[in-house]
Design a protein around this motif. Structure first.
Motif, PDB file in Angstrom:
ATOM      1  N   VAL A  19     -10.235  10.925  26.790  1.00  0.00           N
ATOM      2  CA  VAL A  19      -9.658   9.890  27.636  1.00  0.00           C
ATOM      3  C   VAL A  19      -8.212   9.646  27.215  1.00  0.00           C
ATOM      4  CG1 VAL A  19     -11.817   8.734  28.223  1.00  0.00           C
ATOM      5  CG2 VAL A  19     -10.609   8.080  26.133  1.00  0.00           C
ATOM      6  N   ARG A  26      -6.683   4.758  33.371  1.00  0.00           N
ATOM      7  CA  ARG A  26      -7.480   5.379  32.315  1.00  0.00           C
ATOM      8  C   ARG A  26      -8.063   6.669  32.892  1.00  0.00           C
ATOM      9  NH1 ARG A  26      -9.820   4.147  27.480  1.00  0.00           N
ATOM     10  NH2 ARG A  26     -11.956   4.837  27.062  1.00  0.00           N
ATOM     11  N   LEU A  28     -10.070  10.400  32.526  1.00  0.00           N
ATOM     12  CA  LEU A  28     -10.987  11.292  31.827  1.00  0.00           C
ATOM     13  C   LEU A  28     -10.458  12.704  32.029  1.00  0.00           C
ATOM     14  CD1 LEU A  28     -13.765  11.795  30.376  1.00  0.00           C
ATOM     15  CD2 LEU A  28     -14.710  12.101  32.673  1.00  0.00           C
ATOM     16  N   THR A  67     -16.912   6.062  30.337  1.00  0.00           N
ATOM     17  CA  THR A  67     -15.560   5.849  29.811  1.00  0.00           C
ATOM     18  C   THR A  67     -14.745   4.872  30.650  1.00  0.00           C
ATOM     19  OG1 THR A  67     -14.713   7.771  31.042  1.00  0.00           O
ATOM     20  CG2 THR A  67     -15.498   8.161  28.788  1.00  0.00           C
ATOM     21  N   ALA A  69     -13.407   5.355  33.493  1.00  0.00           N
ATOM     22  CA  ALA A  69     -12.203   6.076  33.916  1.00  0.00           C
ATOM     23  C   ALA A  69     -11.798   5.703  35.336  1.00  0.00           C
ATOM     24  CB  ALA A  69     -12.442   7.579  33.823  1.00  0.00           C
TER      25      ALA A  69
END
Length: 258
Positions: A19, A26, A28, A67, A69
């Motif tokens: 990441v 953000r 990935l 995550t 993302a």
């Protein structure tokens, strides 16, 4: 050129993914998904393997969720077969791209296996050309099969795929296993640019992060075995010293000495 605050490209523990913060997004990042590899192996080598298409797609979507993302960036070789996708491979790609883009936007950095993918899915993907690009001013991305654009040297971190780095590990009784690995180290700018290219080489070079392949069936370069040939035209010269890390985060030290 002086660097600002350090930029972190942080591997996801246990996964061939990382990441990074890209200008408020953000992201990935993964490399070498090789969707359709089972189809390709059937045509190329007559090898019959059960498809893991569903598992690959679900894992990517799970990672986006886990995550948190805002975007998926694929560092090349989203597809496996070289050439315009068709048949079962195209169906797998369509399902994967649809599943991802139903959640977040998707950026593809074109790899040597992606001929025709960008055109076939132009409405669904943001595309960066084969010589790479700087994603947000601090993080650059390229696949690695060709010489990258000199502008990538202005970034703080350069992320690349194509190499599929692996390490061969031996135990005390002579057994061995091969595991996917990350390579990270300071980039040698002179070795990262094609001979004869006019480029301003930075005094403070970026970090180079070589991503493991997302697809565990795609093979790779055993980076700690003498005589192995690297695939990227700038490797290993552009990484005069680099550490290898396993997917679980274990630091193995300088990769040549593992």
């Amino acid at each position: 050129m002086a660097r600002g605050e350090p930029v972190t490209v942080e591997p996801v523990v246990g996964e061939p993914a990382a990441v990074a913060d890209l200008g408020g997004e953000r992201a990935l990042l993964v490399a070498d998904v090789h969707a359709g590899i089972e189809v390709g192996l059937r045509y190329e080598r007559g090898v019959e393997l059960d498809s893991r298409a569903d598992a690959r797609r679900e894992r990517l979507c799970d990672l986006i969720r886990e995550t948190d993302a805002d975007r998926l960036v694929v560092l090349g070789d989203l597809a496996h077969r070289i050439g315009a996708p068709d048949g079962d491979e195209r169906e797998e790609l369509a399902a994967l791209i649809r599943a991802v883009t139903d959640r977040v936007p998707m950026t593809l950095v074109e790899g040597n296996h992606d001929a025709g993918v960008a055109e076939a899915f132009a409405d669904e993907l943001d595309v960066i050309g084969a010589d790479g690009g700087v994603l947000d001013g601090t993080v650059a991305a390229c696949h690695g099969h060709t010489w990258p654009a000199p502008a990538l040297l202005d970034a703080d971190v350069v992320c690349t795929g194509h190499e599929h780095p692996q390490v061969r590990l031996e135990d005390a009784v002579g057994g061995s296993r091969v595991e996917r690995a990350w390579l990270r180290g300071d980039l040698d700018p002179a070795a990262f640019t094609e001979a004869g290219t006019e480029a301003d080489l930075p005094d403070d070079p970026p970090e180079l992060v070589v991503f493991p392949a997302f697809n565990e069936r795609s093979g790779g370069t055993w980076v700690n075995v003498e005589g192995q040939s690297f695939l990227a035209p700038y490797l290993p010269a552009a990484l005069p010293a680099a550490d290898a890390y396993l997917l679980d985060g274990t630091r193995l030290g300088e990769y040549r000495r593992v």
